[in-house]
Design a protein around this motif. Sequence first.
Motif, PDB file in Angstrom:
ATOM      1  N   ASN A  28       0.811  -1.208   0.000  1.00 65.80           N
ATOM      2  CA  ASN A  28       0.000   0.000   0.000  1.00 65.80           C
ATOM      3  C   ASN A  28       0.856   1.276   0.000  1.00 65.80           C
ATOM      4  N   TRP A  29       2.113   1.193   0.419  1.00 65.43           N
ATOM      5  CA  TRP A  29       3.000   2.358   0.432  1.00 65.43           C
ATOM      6  C   TRP A  29       3.247   2.906  -0.971  1.00 65.43           C
ATOM      7  N   LEU A  30       2.948   2.140  -2.011  1.00 70.32           N
ATOM      8  CA  LEU A  30       3.140   2.646  -3.375  1.00 70.32           C
ATOM      9  C   LEU A  30       2.213   3.822  -3.679  1.00 70.32           C
ATOM     10  N   ILE A  31       1.042   3.875  -3.040  1.00 73.25           N
ATOM     11  CA  ILE A  31       0.101   4.974  -3.283  1.00 73.25           C
ATOM     12  C   ILE A  31       0.668   6.304  -2.792  1.00 73.25           C
ATOM     13  N   PRO A  32       1.096   6.436  -1.525  1.00 74.34           N
ATOM     14  CA  PRO A  32       1.650   7.734  -1.118  1.00 74.34           C
ATOM     15  C   PRO A  32       2.977   8.065  -1.798  1.00 74.34           C
ATOM     16  N   ILE A  33       3.756   7.055  -2.126  1.00 75.25           N
ATOM     17  CA  ILE A  33       5.022   7.320  -2.835  1.00 75.25           C
ATOM     18  C   ILE A  33       4.713   7.931  -4.203  1.00 75.25           C
ATOM     19  N   ALA A  34       3.715   7.407  -4.894  1.00 71.76           N
ATOM     20  CA  ALA A  34       3.329   7.960  -6.198  1.00 71.76           C
ATOM     21  C   ALA A  34       2.792   9.379  -6.050  1.00 71.76           C
ATOM     22  N   ALA A  35       1.995   9.621  -5.014  1.00 74.03           N
ATOM     23  CA  ALA A  35       1.444  10.971  -4.797  1.00 74.03           C
ATOM     24  C   ALA A  35       2.548  11.968  -4.488  1.00 74.03           C
ATOM     25  N   ILE A  36       3.513  11.562  -3.695  1.00 71.56           N
ATOM     26  CA  ILE A  36       4.632  12.453  -3.368  1.00 71.56           C
ATOM     27  C   ILE A  36       5.473  12.722  -4.612  1.00 71.56           C
ATOM     28  N   ALA A  37       5.677  11.705  -5.422  1.00 72.37           N
ATOM     29  CA  ALA A  37       6.453  11.894  -6.657  1.00 72.37           C
ATOM     30  C   ALA A  37       5.726  12.813  -7.634  1.00 72.37           C
ATOM     31  N   ASP A  38       4.392  12.803  -7.613  1.00 75.86           N
ATOM     32  CA  ASP A  38       3.602  13.636  -8.526  1.00 75.86           C
ATOM     33  C   ASP A  38       3.517  15.094  -8.101  1.00 75.86           C
TER      34      ASP A  38
END
Length: 103
Positions: A28-38
Amino acid sequence: MNRIMKTLRSKETREYFMSTHFWGPIANWLIPIAAIADIQRDPTFISGKMTFALCLYSAMFMRFAIKVQPRNLLLFGCHFVNEGAQITQGCRFINHHYLQKKE
């Protein structure tokens, strides 16, 4: 050091690392990592509906992570970070689409 090694070798530790109580939040950590990268991307690509949905999703699952027994603090941390990232994206969306003057 011996106590740490003994804890790492214990059956309970192995069972924890092989459970969905651990691997679910890790995936599930992939969701906030993607949001932070965006955050660095152009705000025209932000979906307001999806950002709002992810804010609600993270808020609900933060509560779930605290209420479930045993408490899943790894899941709580993941959704706490995601909530902050999605609120940031939501502010960027509102600023870009509603507050900035169009030329």
